[in-house]
Design a protein around this motif. Structure first.
Motif, PDB file in Angstrom:
ATOM      1  N   ARG A 277      33.697  76.992  25.481  1.00  0.00           N
ATOM      2  CA  ARG A 277      32.375  76.392  25.242  1.00  0.00           C
ATOM      3  C   ARG A 277      31.305  77.068  26.105  1.00  0.00           C
ATOM      4  O   ARG A 277      30.170  77.260  25.653  1.00  0.00           O
ATOM      5  N   LEU A 278      31.663  77.431  27.346  1.00  0.00           N
ATOM      6  CA  LEU A 278      30.712  78.103  28.228  1.00  0.00           C
ATOM      7  C   LEU A 278      30.290  79.451  27.644  1.00  0.00           C
ATOM      8  O   LEU A 278      29.091  79.789  27.602  1.00  0.00           O
ATOM      9  N   LEU A 279      31.253  80.244  27.152  1.00  0.00           N
ATOM     10  CA  LEU A 279      30.934  81.538  26.564  1.00  0.00           C
ATOM     11  C   LEU A 279      30.150  81.367  25.268  1.00  0.00           C
ATOM     12  O   LEU A 279      29.248  82.159  24.972  1.00  0.00           O
ATOM     13  N   GLU A 280      30.470  80.332  24.506  1.00  0.00           N
ATOM     14  CA  GLU A 280      29.745  80.081  23.270  1.00  0.00           C
ATOM     15  C   GLU A 280      28.276  79.768  23.551  1.00  0.00           C
ATOM     16  O   GLU A 280      27.377  80.272  22.865  1.00  0.00           O
ATOM     17  N   ARG A 281      28.009  78.977  24.577  1.00  0.00           N
ATOM     18  CA  ARG A 281      26.614  78.668  24.934  1.00  0.00           C
ATOM     19  C   ARG A 281      25.884  79.924  25.398  1.00  0.00           C
ATOM     20  O   ARG A 281      24.716  80.145  25.051  1.00  0.00           O
ATOM     21  N   SER A 282      26.563  80.759  26.185  1.00  0.00           N
ATOM     22  CA  SER A 282      25.938  82.004  26.644  1.00  0.00           C
ATOM     23  C   SER A 282      25.609  82.900  25.460  1.00  0.00           C
ATOM     24  O   SER A 282      24.527  83.509  25.403  1.00  0.00           O
ATOM     25  N   ALA A 283      26.528  82.997  24.510  1.00  0.00           N
ATOM     26  CA  ALA A 283      26.307  83.842  23.338  1.00  0.00           C
ATOM     27  C   ALA A 283      25.158  83.319  22.490  1.00  0.00           C
ATOM     28  O   ALA A 283      24.337  84.094  21.986  1.00  0.00           O
ATOM     29  N   GLU A 284      25.075  82.010  22.336  1.00  0.00           N
ATOM     30  CA  GLU A 284      23.999  81.431  21.528  1.00  0.00           C
ATOM     31  C   GLU A 284      22.641  81.651  22.172  1.00  0.00           C
ATOM     32  O   GLU A 284      21.652  81.921  21.482  1.00  0.00           O
ATOM     33  N   ARG A 285      22.579  81.553  23.504  1.00  0.00           N
ATOM     34  CA  ARG A 285      21.298  81.766  24.196  1.00  0.00           C
ATOM     35  C   ARG A 285      20.854  83.222  24.120  1.00  0.00           C
ATOM     36  O   ARG A 285      19.661  83.506  23.968  1.00  0.00           O
ATOM     37  N   ALA A 286      21.824  84.137  24.226  1.00  0.00           N
ATOM     38  CA  ALA A 286      21.476  85.560  24.300  1.00  0.00           C
ATOM     39  C   ALA A 286      21.562  86.274  22.959  1.00  0.00           C
ATOM     40  O   ALA A 286      21.240  87.450  22.865  1.00  0.00           O
ATOM     41  N   GLY A 287      22.002  85.563  21.919  1.00  0.00           N
ATOM     42  CA  GLY A 287      22.179  86.208  20.625  1.00  0.00           C
ATOM     43  C   GLY A 287      23.480  86.970  20.524  1.00  0.00           C
ATOM     44  O   GLY A 287      23.644  87.826  19.657  1.00  0.00           O
ATOM     45  N   GLY A 288      24.401  86.709  21.417  1.00  0.00           N
ATOM     46  CA  GLY A 288      25.701  87.383  21.445  1.00  0.00           C
ATOM     47  C   GLY A 288      26.173  87.513  22.875  1.00  0.00           C
ATOM     48  O   GLY A 288      25.374  87.482  23.821  1.00  0.00           O
ATOM     49  N   LEU A 289      27.458  87.663  23.044  1.00  0.00           N
ATOM     50  CA  LEU A 289      28.004  87.814  24.387  1.00  0.00           C
ATOM     51  C   LEU A 289      27.632  89.156  24.985  1.00  0.00           C
ATOM     52  O   LEU A 289      27.662  90.188  24.300  1.00  0.00           O
ATOM     53  N   LEU A 290      27.308  89.156  26.260  1.00  0.00           N
ATOM     54  CA  LEU A 290      27.159  90.375  27.038  1.00  0.00           C
ATOM     55  C   LEU A 290      28.305  90.444  28.042  1.00  0.00           C
ATOM     56  O   LEU A 290      28.851  89.411  28.452  1.00  0.00           O
ATOM     57  N   PRO A 291      28.676  91.649  28.474  1.00  0.00           N
ATOM     58  CA  PRO A 291      29.739  91.750  29.476  1.00  0.00           C
ATOM     59  C   PRO A 291      29.464  90.922  30.731  1.00  0.00           C
ATOM     60  O   PRO A 291      30.380  90.346  31.315  1.00  0.00           O
ATOM     61  N   THR A 292      28.190  90.835  31.132  1.00  0.00           N
ATOM     62  CA  THR A 292      27.874  90.073  32.343  1.00  0.00           C
ATOM     63  C   THR A 292      28.131  88.577  32.166  1.00  0.00           C
ATOM     64  O   THR A 292      28.366  87.870  33.139  1.00  0.00           O
ATOM     65  N   HIS A 293      28.088  88.069  30.928  1.00  0.00           N
ATOM     66  CA  HIS A 293      28.438  86.672  30.675  1.00  0.00           C
ATOM     67  C   HIS A 293      29.937  86.451  30.854  1.00  0.00           C
ATOM     68  O   HIS A 293      30.367  85.422  31.364  1.00  0.00           O
ATOM     69  N   VAL A 294      30.709  87.434  30.413  1.00  0.00           N
ATOM     70  CA  VAL A 294      32.164  87.296  30.411  1.00  0.00           C
ATOM     71  C   VAL A 294      32.749  87.572  31.791  1.00  0.00           C
ATOM     72  O   VAL A 294      33.651  86.870  32.251  1.00  0.00           O
ATOM     73  N   TRP A 295      32.211  88.606  32.448  1.00  0.00           N
ATOM     74  CA  TRP A 295      32.726  89.019  33.768  1.00  0.00           C
ATOM     75  C   TRP A 295      31.550  89.119  34.744  1.00  0.00           C
ATOM     76  O   TRP A 295      31.069  90.210  35.055  1.00  0.00           O
ATOM     77  N   PRO A 296      31.067  88.003  35.236  1.00  0.00           N
ATOM     78  CA  PRO A 296      29.841  88.004  36.047  1.00  0.00           C
ATOM     79  C   PRO A 296      29.988  88.687  37.406  1.00  0.00           C
ATOM     80  O   PRO A 296      28.982  88.941  38.057  1.00  0.00           O
ATOM     81  N   ARG A 297      31.219  88.998  37.826  1.00  0.00           N
ATOM     82  CA  ARG A 297      31.399  89.639  39.129  1.00  0.00           C
ATOM     83  C   ARG A 297      31.790  91.108  39.004  1.00  0.00           C
ATOM     84  O   ARG A 297      32.339  91.690  39.932  1.00  0.00           O
ATOM     85  N   THR A 298      31.449  91.708  37.872  1.00  0.00           N
ATOM     86  CA  THR A 298      31.707  93.137  37.704  1.00  0.00           C
ATOM     87  C   THR A 298      30.936  93.937  38.746  1.00  0.00           C
ATOM     88  O   THR A 298      29.761  93.671  39.011  1.00  0.00           O
ATOM     89  N   GLN A 299      31.614  94.936  39.322  1.00  0.00           N
ATOM     90  CA  GLN A 299      31.009  95.767  40.364  1.00  0.00           C
ATOM     91  C   GLN A 299      30.853  97.225  39.970  1.00  0.00           C
ATOM     92  O   GLN A 299      29.971  97.912  40.482  1.00  0.00           O
ATOM     93  N   LEU A 300      31.724  97.715  39.083  1.00  0.00           N
ATOM     94  CA  LEU A 300      31.836  99.160  38.946  1.00  0.00           C
ATOM     95  C   LEU A 300      32.141  99.583  37.516  1.00  0.00           C
ATOM     96  O   LEU A 300      32.971  98.968  36.838  1.00  0.00           O
TER      97      LEU A 300
END
Length: 575
Positions: A277-300
């Motif tokens: 549900r969290l990813l679905e809300r992020s996708a709806e707000r942004a018009g689709g999932l972004l990597p930063t929504h899925v993995w917010p602690r990506t470094q490299l």
């Protein structure tokens, strides 16, 4: 709990051993650079000594070569086609052809004709010319981004793609891509497993079709969204650029799988309705999932950072998060290493001086068997060169087909970056290299304030000369047809017609500044002004996906500066 603690302790021990090996190899290379010319001499002498009694060594008088001058006089510069009879003989099982040490595996690499090359790989080559640089390439990971490699599931390694079925040479030796080889099993190097190669998605379920690369990609993403990914490895940047598109395209399917605890509709996952549900809300707000929504602690991100990627990597990096760093993969090919980044330079690396002999030919010259070459210490900052390598594994004065650019020097040592393939586009004597086009695009985009997601170009026959040479294609038509360069560009944000026309003029001027042959062709009227085609959003990502769906391994679907595929060109233009 006790079992989990034991697993964590084992992982920590493996990481400590891995860290020690990686940093040790990096430090040994730093030390070798302090005596770089001696290191090159040692690499050449060792290669000649080890392979003097091979068929190739006897035919070219290795035993009489006292140094680099004699070696250059005895052995002509060669490409794969020139060495193919020797390589095919070794691949058929003949011993002692190119190297005294027999090949254990043959790396698969795409040839210019589309046929797969067979690159002989020996244990000695791996030990002396491959592993030192392979390990050193990960030094920045363990030193500056340890979270990316401390856990098996911390890295999404897109290039790691074990072959479900291993091809073979005529003699039955394995023939597969370098990214598909198990170095631990083949060469006794258990620490050589790449970051992310032992993640839960490193082995795919039985229901996944080995030939369906899109399904394989989906299943990996489906598994990875359950984990705290800190790093994405692509080497080929087009693979990294495909991830945001795939998340947008597949997010309803991914969210449903995550909610239900399924993998592509099959049992096997863990239901997680809350995260779904969290990813679905992020996708709806942004018009689709972004990597930063899925993995917010990506470094490299780890991939090639030059070439066409230099145009789109800044915005691509943002899609993975505001604090993400992009570091360059080595300047290398299946045939061997040219340079590896030993520090955090964003594009360039230090020469692989202990891997074998490195020679360079001015990129403005045609590469011939008798071309005069320069050694690493003779290179000039700002110049571009064809890369030629020789190593103990059996490749001698081998032209990689890559052009490198010298970006600076650290003491007496040049640092080089990948500048593009040596392919020339030469319809009327303009002699455009890939680097000319990328440099011109970067200059023109900067001057107009525009950005692209990707780009390609080709020579087309203009319907006629247009008054004013309008690059946007406006103005009355007159005169005879002349060839021109057509650019397919995907805007990051929409451009107006006025901006597109201004960009066309800027590209024309920048190409004239970068390439004397182009400037002459334009000045004498042999070449018409370029035309700019704005392609639809995600046109390049869709074309990438089309090629993967048609059966090409993702690692081999790369950005193309010069587009020679008529069908791909039409797909991009939407006709």
């Amino acid at each position: 709990m006790a079992e989990a603690a034991e697993t964590a302790e084992a992982a920590g021990g493996t990481f400590a051993a891995y860290r020690s090996r990686v940093l040790g190899e990096r430090d040994r290379l730093w030390a070798a650079l302090a005596n770089a010319r001696e290191s090159q001499d040692d690499a050449l002498r060792g290669m000649l000594r080890e392979n003097a009694d091979t068929e190739f060594g006897k035919a070219h008088g290795f035993s009489r070569c006292g140094g680099v001058d004699e070696y250059r006089a005895a052995v002509p510069i060669a490409d794969y086609a020139s060495l193919a009879p020797w390589i095919e003989s070794a691949a058929a099982g003949r011993r002692n052809v190119l190297s005294a040490d027999p090949a254990v595996v043959f790396f698969k690499s795409s040839g210019s004709t589309g046929d797969s090359k067979q690159i002989p790989i020996t244990r000695q080559f791996m030990r002396t010319s491959f592993f030192p640089f392979y390990y050193a390439a990960w030094a920045n990971f363990v030193e500056h981004f340890p979270e990316a490699v401390h856990r098996a599931d911390a890295t999404l390694n897109l290039k790691h793609d074990p072959a479900p079925a291993v091809g073979t040479t005529r003699s039955g030796q394995p023939h597969l891509g370098a990214s598909q080889v198990d170095f631990g099993r083949a060469f006794g190097e258990p620490l050589a497993a790449e970051p992310g190669s032992r993640a839960p998605w490193g082995t795919l379920p039985d229901f996944v079709d080995p030939a369906d690369h899109l399904q394989r990609g989906y299943v990996r993403l489906r598994a990875a969204i359950e984990h705290d990914v800190r790093c994405v490895i692509g080497i080929n940047p087009a693979m990294v650029a495909a991830v945001p598109h795939q998340l947008v395209q597949w997010w309803p399917r991914l969210v449903k799988d995550l909610y239900d605890g399924t993998i592509d509709g099959h049992p096997g996952g863990t239901p997680d309705p809350g995260r779904a549900r969290l990813l679905e809300r992020s996708a709806e707000r942004a018009g689709g999932l972004l990597p930063t929504h899925v993995w917010p602690r990506t470094q490299l991100l780890f991939c090639w950072t030059t070439g066409l990627a230099s145009l789109y990597l800044p915005r691509l990096r943002e899609a993975f998060g505001p604090r993400v760093t992009a570091l360059p993969a080595p300047v290398a090919a299946s045939e061997g290493f040219v340079a590896v980044a030993l520090d955090r330079h964003l594009t360039a690396g230090s020469p692989a001086i202990t891997a074998g002999l490195l020679e360079f030919v001015d990129a403005d010259e045609d590469l011939r068997p008798d071309s005069a070459t320069q050694l690493f210490h003779e290179l000039e900052t700002g110049r571009e060169y064809h890369a030629v390598i020789s190593h103990v594994g059996g490749l001698y004065r081998y032209a990689l087909g890559d052009v490198v650019r010298v970006v600076d020097r650290v003491g007496d040592i040049p640092r080089v970056e990948y500048a593009g393939r040596r392919t020339l586009s030469d319809a009327v004597g303009e002699r455009l290299r890939e680097s000319h086009v990328v440099t011109a695009l970067r200059t023109a985009l900067a001057s107009t304030g525009l950005e692209v997601r990707n780009a390609t170009c080709r020579v087309v026959d203009a319907p006629a000369t247009r008054t004013g040479g309008d690059p946007a294609g406006a103005g009355p038509v007159r005169g005879a047809a002349r060839p021109r360069y057509a650019f397919a560009l995907e805007p990051f944000l929409p451009w107006s017609d006025r901006e597109t026309a201004a960009l066309g003029h800027a590209v024309d001027a920048a190409l004239s500044a970068a390439a004397p042959g182009y400037r002459s062709a334009r000045g004498t009227g042999r070449l018409d002004a370029p035309e700019i085609h704005r392609v639809a959003p995600d046109a390049f990502a869709r074309d990438w996906q089309h090629r993967v769906a048609a059966g090409t391994r993702p690692a081999q679907v790369k950005d193309r500066v010069f587009q020679h595929d008529d069908a791909a060109w039409q797909r991009l233009l939407g006709s």
